[in-house]
Enzyme design. Sequence first.
Site, PDB file in Angstrom:
ATOM      1  N   GLY A 135       0.830  -1.199   0.000  1.00  0.00           N
ATOM      2  CA  GLY A 135       0.000   0.000   0.000  1.00  0.00           C
ATOM      3  C   GLY A 135       0.860   1.242   0.000  1.00  0.00           C
ATOM      4  N   SER A 136       0.221   2.385  -0.262  1.00  0.00           N
ATOM      5  CA  SER A 136       0.936   3.657  -0.262  1.00  0.00           C
ATOM      6  C   SER A 136      -0.031   4.755   0.153  1.00  0.00           C
ATOM      7  CB  SER A 136       1.529   3.954  -1.647  1.00  0.00           C
ATOM      8  OG  SER A 136       0.500   4.047  -2.622  1.00  0.00           O
ATOM      9  N   GLY A 159      -0.055   9.197   1.948  1.00  0.00           N
ATOM     10  CA  GLY A 159       0.616  10.472   2.102  1.00  0.00           C
ATOM     11  C   GLY A 159       1.862  10.414   2.957  1.00  0.00           C
ATOM     12  N   ASP A 189      -6.484   4.842  14.859  1.00  0.00           N
ATOM     13  CA  ASP A 189      -6.883   4.528  13.482  1.00  0.00           C
ATOM     14  C   ASP A 189      -7.465   3.128  13.384  1.00  0.00           C
ATOM     15  OD1 ASP A 189      -7.319   5.177  10.870  1.00  0.00           O
ATOM     16  OD2 ASP A 189      -5.278   4.753  10.182  1.00  0.00           O
TER      17      ASP A 189
END
Length: 540
Positions: free
Chosen positions: A16-17, A19, A139
């Site tokens: 994943g990627s 900010g 989160d």
Amino acid sequence: METLLNDRYRVIRTLGSGGFGETFLAEDTQMPSNRRCVIKQLRPIQNNPQIYKLVQERFQREAAILEDLGGTSNQIPTLYAYFQSNGQFYLVQEWIEGDTLTAKVQEQGLLSESAVREILINLLPVLEQVHNQRIVHRDIKPDNIILRHRDHKAVLIDFGAVRESMGTVVNSQGLPTSSIVIGTPGYMPSEQAAGRPVYSSDLYSLGMTAIYLLTGKQPQELETDSRTGETIWHRHALSISPTLAGVIDRAIAYHPRDRFATAREMLDALQFGPVAPTVPYNQPPVAPTVPYNQPPAVNAQPPATLQNTVAVSPGSSSQPTHQNTGNKSGQKGILLGFLIAGGLIGSSIVIGFALNKSNQPIADTPSSTELSTNSNDKNVPPSVSSQQPVDTPVAQQTTPPVREPVDTPVVQQTTPPVQQQPSSTQQQITRPSPEEAVEGYYQTINNGEYQDAWNLLSPSYQNNQRLHPKGYLSYIDWWGGQVENVDVEQVSLIENNSETATVNAQLRYLLKNGKQSSSSVRFFLLWDEGNNKWVITGAK
């Protein structure tokens, strides 16, 4: 030629990627088994030497915390290592083989109530351990919970504190602070969006995750009560038991004071359940769900209160003694005669004393009133403890934020004028007008205080995918990246009551490219009683 991270970790693929950087699946070439691991690459949002040193310090501190957490529970990934390379930071963590809850729902459909209950019961002890170390995850969402293949346990991943360290900046006072809000719009509550997360913020996120598993609906797809800010979800899960629905409702309450205080409290409510299913969290069987409302000192009062309440009854109903002397009716008659005569004589003495000293009642009255006032001001618990009907509100006063509506009547029964007047005065002083709220919102933006301005939007408005597809990042991109200044040329009130308001505003935007634009906007506002402010729920 193959490149290794830190001359050791061979990247297999990108997981994943975002900010803050990228996440890779890699193998450790210096381990005999070529053990697989997850590598998180993190990059600071500002690139200057002063900021880099601050980020480096915070990163190392947060990495040490992750190491401790991984050692306390096998449902938190173990931290293997961390390192720095080319101005970027890397975490090397245990690879959890399993499926995220998002993938589970997408592949198999909605989860059953028993499956959701099992996940909650499985995760709440983990959260309890995390919170006991004074850490808030920040989160929790379906993407960050993995059901491990080998034992089907829920594993909590991707703690937010390390990512927050990448947003370190220096404020106007020269002090390090974070410029970003960690969390996912819809899954984080309003206080977390304002940069003030508490332990129950994680419980809110877990509750919203449970709703997703039961309904398949993302938070942005659910309606919000414009009056209370509560999420409306029951219509999408009609077969759910009242007990589980009640636990979730309390977990996702808008105000932190209305939620479970701890993960253990939520776990107890889930496992032991209330007697009355329609009001699950208001009627616990032994009070495991509301421990903070029933401290030991207060629990000790009811026996004393009961004794005070019935103290007269044993003296006036000593029937065993009378039954043992049932033939002494003549003595009872003589005794009654003496009592009547004594009463007449005593009252005549009192009346004569009052006539002879007519000035004394004037002095006595203030004295008794003064004593009453002093006792009310300084010794409320003792005076209330002798009154059984008022005993419960006294117990609730141990947590005033939770029981504000009940707290006021207790005081009003003793000194109503004293309590009512400051309350109304305080509201008049602190409550701004809706017009001032709109002007203040744009003033906050013009001051560059974007996080504070973001917090003036209701959660439902923050989660508006059309306006904020990336949540807070979209908000920053517009106000911080494209708008130089906003002039509020005119504000007019259209409609107003104690809870909602409608305001029209004439605005002129000065953009950073030099262009100007004017528009007329109608704002819809909701009074947030808990935070004592107006929040914007919509605009058109």
